[in-house]
Write a protein that holds these residues in place. Sequence first.
Motif, PDB file in Angstrom:
ATOM      1  N   ARG A  59       0.832  -1.210   0.000  1.00 23.99           N
ATOM      2  CA  ARG A  59       0.000   0.000   0.000  1.00 23.99           C
ATOM      3  C   ARG A  59       0.866   1.258   0.000  1.00 23.99           C
ATOM      4  NH1 ARG A  59      -3.468  -3.113   3.460  1.00 23.99           N
ATOM      5  NH2 ARG A  59      -2.586  -2.138   5.313  1.00 23.99           N
ATOM      6  N   ARG A  60       1.972   1.237   0.728  1.00 23.84           N
ATOM      7  CA  ARG A  60       2.877   2.400   0.734  1.00 23.84           C
ATOM      8  C   ARG A  60       3.428   2.654  -0.666  1.00 23.84           C
ATOM      9  NH1 ARG A  60       4.880  -0.224   5.866  1.00 23.84           N
ATOM     10  NH2 ARG A  60       4.031   1.085   7.519  1.00 23.84           N
ATOM     11  N   ILE A  61       3.827   1.596  -1.336  1.00 23.99           N
ATOM     12  CA  ILE A  61       4.380   1.738  -2.684  1.00 23.99           C
ATOM     13  C   ILE A  61       3.311   2.227  -3.641  1.00 23.99           C
ATOM     14  CG2 ILE A  61       5.321   0.451  -4.649  1.00 23.99           C
ATOM     15  CD1 ILE A  61       6.746  -1.355  -2.538  1.00 23.99           C
ATOM     16  N   ARG A  63       0.567   3.939  -3.011  1.00 23.17           N
ATOM     17  CA  ARG A  63       0.248   5.350  -2.740  1.00 23.17           C
ATOM     18  C   ARG A  63       1.320   6.271  -3.308  1.00 23.17           C
ATOM     19  NH1 ARG A  63      -1.856   3.573   2.535  1.00 23.17           N
ATOM     20  NH2 ARG A  63       0.238   3.835   3.371  1.00 23.17           N
ATOM     21  N   ALA A  64       2.584   5.859  -3.171  1.00 21.76           N
ATOM     22  CA  ALA A  64       3.678   6.679  -3.702  1.00 21.76           C
ATOM     23  C   ALA A  64       3.628   6.732  -5.222  1.00 21.76           C
ATOM     24  CB  ALA A  64       5.021   6.130  -3.222  1.00 21.76           C
ATOM     25  N   ILE A  65       3.340   5.606  -5.866  1.00 17.07           N
ATOM     26  CA  ILE A  65       3.219   5.587  -7.331  1.00 17.07           C
ATOM     27  C   ILE A  65       2.063   6.475  -7.769  1.00 17.07           C
ATOM     28  CG2 ILE A  65       2.624   4.151  -9.333  1.00 17.07           C
ATOM     29  CD1 ILE A  65       4.159   1.842  -7.948  1.00 17.07           C
ATOM     30  N   GLU A  66       0.915   6.336  -7.113  1.00 18.54           N
ATOM     31  CA  GLU A  66      -0.247   7.151  -7.465  1.00 18.54           C
ATOM     32  C   GLU A  66       0.061   8.638  -7.313  1.00 18.54           C
ATOM     33  OE1 GLU A  66      -4.886   7.757  -6.042  1.00 18.54           O
ATOM     34  OE2 GLU A  66      -3.916   5.814  -5.707  1.00 18.54           O
ATOM     35  N   THR A  67       0.700   9.006  -6.228  1.00 17.79           N
ATOM     36  CA  THR A  67       1.057  10.415  -6.003  1.00 17.79           C
ATOM     37  C   THR A  67       1.943  10.944  -7.124  1.00 17.79           C
ATOM     38  OG1 THR A  67       0.886  10.148  -3.603  1.00 17.79           O
ATOM     39  CG2 THR A  67       2.216  11.994  -4.401  1.00 17.79           C
ATOM     40  N   GLU A  68       2.931  10.164  -7.515  1.00 15.12           N
ATOM     41  CA  GLU A  68       3.850  10.597  -8.580  1.00 15.12           C
ATOM     42  C   GLU A  68       3.142  10.721  -9.923  1.00 15.12           C
ATOM     43  OE1 GLU A  68       7.099  11.643  -8.437  1.00 15.12           O
ATOM     44  OE2 GLU A  68       6.757  11.554  -6.281  1.00 15.12           O
ATOM     45  N   LEU A  69       2.289   9.747 -10.250  1.00 18.31           N
ATOM     46  CA  LEU A  69       1.588   9.802 -11.541  1.00 18.31           C
ATOM     47  C   LEU A  69       0.587  10.955 -11.583  1.00 18.31           C
ATOM     48  CD1 LEU A  69       1.056   6.011 -12.354  1.00 18.31           C
ATOM     49  CD2 LEU A  69       2.699   7.600 -13.380  1.00 18.31           C
ATOM     50  N   LEU A  70      -0.131  11.192 -10.485  1.00 17.76           N
ATOM     51  CA  LEU A  70      -1.051  12.336 -10.441  1.00 17.76           C
ATOM     52  C   LEU A  70      -0.290  13.647 -10.598  1.00 17.76           C
ATOM     53  CD1 LEU A  70      -3.481  11.193  -7.585  1.00 17.76           C
ATOM     54  CD2 LEU A  70      -3.961  11.262 -10.057  1.00 17.76           C
ATOM     55  N   ALA A  71       0.885  13.739  -9.994  1.00 23.78           N
ATOM     56  CA  ALA A  71       1.703  14.950 -10.118  1.00 23.78           C
ATOM     57  C   ALA A  71       2.192  15.153 -11.554  1.00 23.78           C
ATOM     58  CB  ALA A  71       2.895  14.882  -9.166  1.00 23.78           C
ATOM     59  N   LYS A  72       2.306  14.075 -12.318  1.00 28.29           N
ATOM     60  CA  LYS A  72       2.729  14.170 -13.715  1.00 28.29           C
ATOM     61  C   LYS A  72       1.556  14.448 -14.653  1.00 28.29           C
ATOM     62  CE  LYS A  72       6.764  11.139 -13.361  1.00 28.29           C
ATOM     63  NZ  LYS A  72       7.806  11.850 -14.087  1.00 28.29           N
ATOM     64  N   GLY A  73       0.337  14.542 -14.105  1.00 29.29           N
ATOM     65  CA  GLY A  73      -0.824  14.876 -14.921  1.00 29.29           C
ATOM     66  C   GLY A  73      -1.670  13.694 -15.345  1.00 29.29           C
ATOM     67  N   ALA A 167       9.516   7.137   4.043  1.00 28.28           N
ATOM     68  CA  ALA A 167      10.349   8.099   3.317  1.00 28.28           C
ATOM     69  C   ALA A 167      11.224   7.382   2.295  1.00 28.28           C
ATOM     70  CB  ALA A 167      11.204   8.899   4.292  1.00 28.28           C
ATOM     71  N   ARG A 168      11.756   6.222   2.659  1.00 28.09           N
ATOM     72  CA  ARG A 168      12.613   5.467   1.745  1.00 28.09           C
ATOM     73  C   ARG A 168      11.808   4.935   0.561  1.00 28.09           C
ATOM     74  NH1 ARG A 168      17.690   5.480   0.130  1.00 28.09           N
ATOM     75  NH2 ARG A 168      18.589   3.431  -0.040  1.00 28.09           N
ATOM     76  N   ILE A 169      10.602   4.454   0.811  1.00 26.46           N
ATOM     77  CA  ILE A 169       9.737   3.971  -0.273  1.00 26.46           C
ATOM     78  C   ILE A 169       9.409   5.112  -1.229  1.00 26.46           C
ATOM     79  CG2 ILE A 169       7.378   3.175  -0.765  1.00 26.46           C
ATOM     80  CD1 ILE A 169       7.707   1.269   1.655  1.00 26.46           C
ATOM     81  N   LYS A 170       9.074   6.268  -0.690  1.00 29.00           N
ATOM     82  CA  LYS A 170       8.798   7.432  -1.546  1.00 29.00           C
ATOM     83  C   LYS A 170      10.007   7.790  -2.389  1.00 29.00           C
ATOM     84  CE  LYS A 170       5.283   9.517   1.400  1.00 29.00           C
ATOM     85  NZ  LYS A 170       4.967  10.625   2.302  1.00 29.00           N
ATOM     86  N   GLU A 171      11.202   7.706  -1.787  1.00 26.90           N
ATOM     87  CA  GLU A 171      12.429   8.005  -2.527  1.00 26.90           C
ATOM     88  C   GLU A 171      12.628   7.011  -3.671  1.00 26.90           C
ATOM     89  OE1 GLU A 171      17.220   8.604  -1.752  1.00 26.90           O
ATOM     90  OE2 GLU A 171      16.008   7.626  -0.203  1.00 26.90           O
ATOM     91  N   VAL A 173      10.334   5.247  -5.290  1.00 27.35           N
ATOM     92  CA  VAL A 173       9.327   5.472  -6.328  1.00 27.35           C
ATOM     93  C   VAL A 173       9.603   6.766  -7.085  1.00 27.35           C
ATOM     94  CG1 VAL A 173       6.871   5.924  -6.721  1.00 27.35           C
ATOM     95  CG2 VAL A 173       7.568   4.093  -5.175  1.00 27.35           C
ATOM     96  N   GLN A 174       9.874   7.833  -6.358  1.00 25.59           N
ATOM     97  CA  GLN A 174      10.103   9.124  -6.997  1.00 25.59           C
ATOM     98  C   GLN A 174      11.285   9.067  -7.957  1.00 25.59           C
ATOM     99  OE1 GLN A 174      11.555  12.284  -4.464  1.00 25.59           O
ATOM    100  NE2 GLN A 174      10.456  13.811  -5.669  1.00 25.59           N
ATOM    101  N   LYS A 175      12.397   8.513  -7.510  1.00 26.58           N
ATOM    102  CA  LYS A 175      13.583   8.467  -8.371  1.00 26.58           C
ATOM    103  C   LYS A 175      13.378   7.530  -9.560  1.00 26.58           C
ATOM    104  CE  LYS A 175      17.009  10.104  -5.161  1.00 26.58           C
ATOM    105  NZ  LYS A 175      18.309   9.892  -4.534  1.00 26.58           N
ATOM    106  N   THR A 176      12.638   6.455  -9.355  1.00 27.06           N
ATOM    107  CA  THR A 176      12.384   5.531 -10.458  1.00 27.06           C
ATOM    108  C   THR A 176      11.474   6.180 -11.499  1.00 27.06           C
ATOM    109  OG1 THR A 176      12.651   3.639  -8.981  1.00 27.06           O
ATOM    110  CG2 THR A 176      11.520   3.244 -11.068  1.00 27.06           C
ATOM    111  N   LEU A 177      10.401   6.817 -11.041  1.00 27.20           N
ATOM    112  CA  LEU A 177       9.442   7.411 -11.990  1.00 27.20           C
ATOM    113  C   LEU A 177       9.909   8.743 -12.569  1.00 27.20           C
ATOM    114  CD1 LEU A 177       6.000   6.481 -10.416  1.00 27.20           C
ATOM    115  CD2 LEU A 177       7.107   5.531 -12.447  1.00 27.20           C
TER     116      LEU A 177
END
Length: 184
Positions: A59-61, A63-73, A167-171, A173-177
């Motif tokens: 779920r953490r991963i 949520r982080a993926i969803e946040t990144e994709l929504l931020a990308k439009g 925080a590490r999971i967000k890092e 996902v963010q760096k990968t995406l």
Amino acid sequence: MKRLVKFIPILVFAIVLSSCSSVRVAADYDREANFDQYKTFAFFKPGIDKAEISDLDKRRILRAIETELLAKGYTKSEQPDILISMFTKSTQRVDVYNNAWGYGGWGWGGYGGWGWGWGPGWGGNQVSTRTEGMLYIDIIDNAQKELIWQGSGTGYLVTKSVEKKEARIKEFVQKTLMQFPPEK
């Protein structure tokens, strides 16, 4: 000279510690895919269910993926253009550091000046165990049912506290995406 010798282990430790905090990423994609056409996404549950991690971390991963994709439009949809899947791997890494100076050697002999000395050194073996994890994020064209992009993040995992883990999971996902969508 003695000051320099005292600070070398601290310097080495600082370098090792800083290198552990980075996430290394890589991406591969289908050069024929038109990434401009993709606007909506959904998660591919059958693929995500196979990931061998706890449901909390899944779920953490996600949520982080969803946040990144929504931020990308991108928009989450029941009729998505792309499906998002992920899987993980982990390996246990054991590092053995031998920092013993041993017996004998050339160097400063105190009152006697430079010369050959014989006697015990300081140090010993140190063993550390760390878990290195890999997170793969797959993006699948929903109409064609084909993988069009795959990103991976590799780095050391943090499990001591929930906040540090999130925080590490967000890092990861963010760096990968950051590499999605690929530049033209």
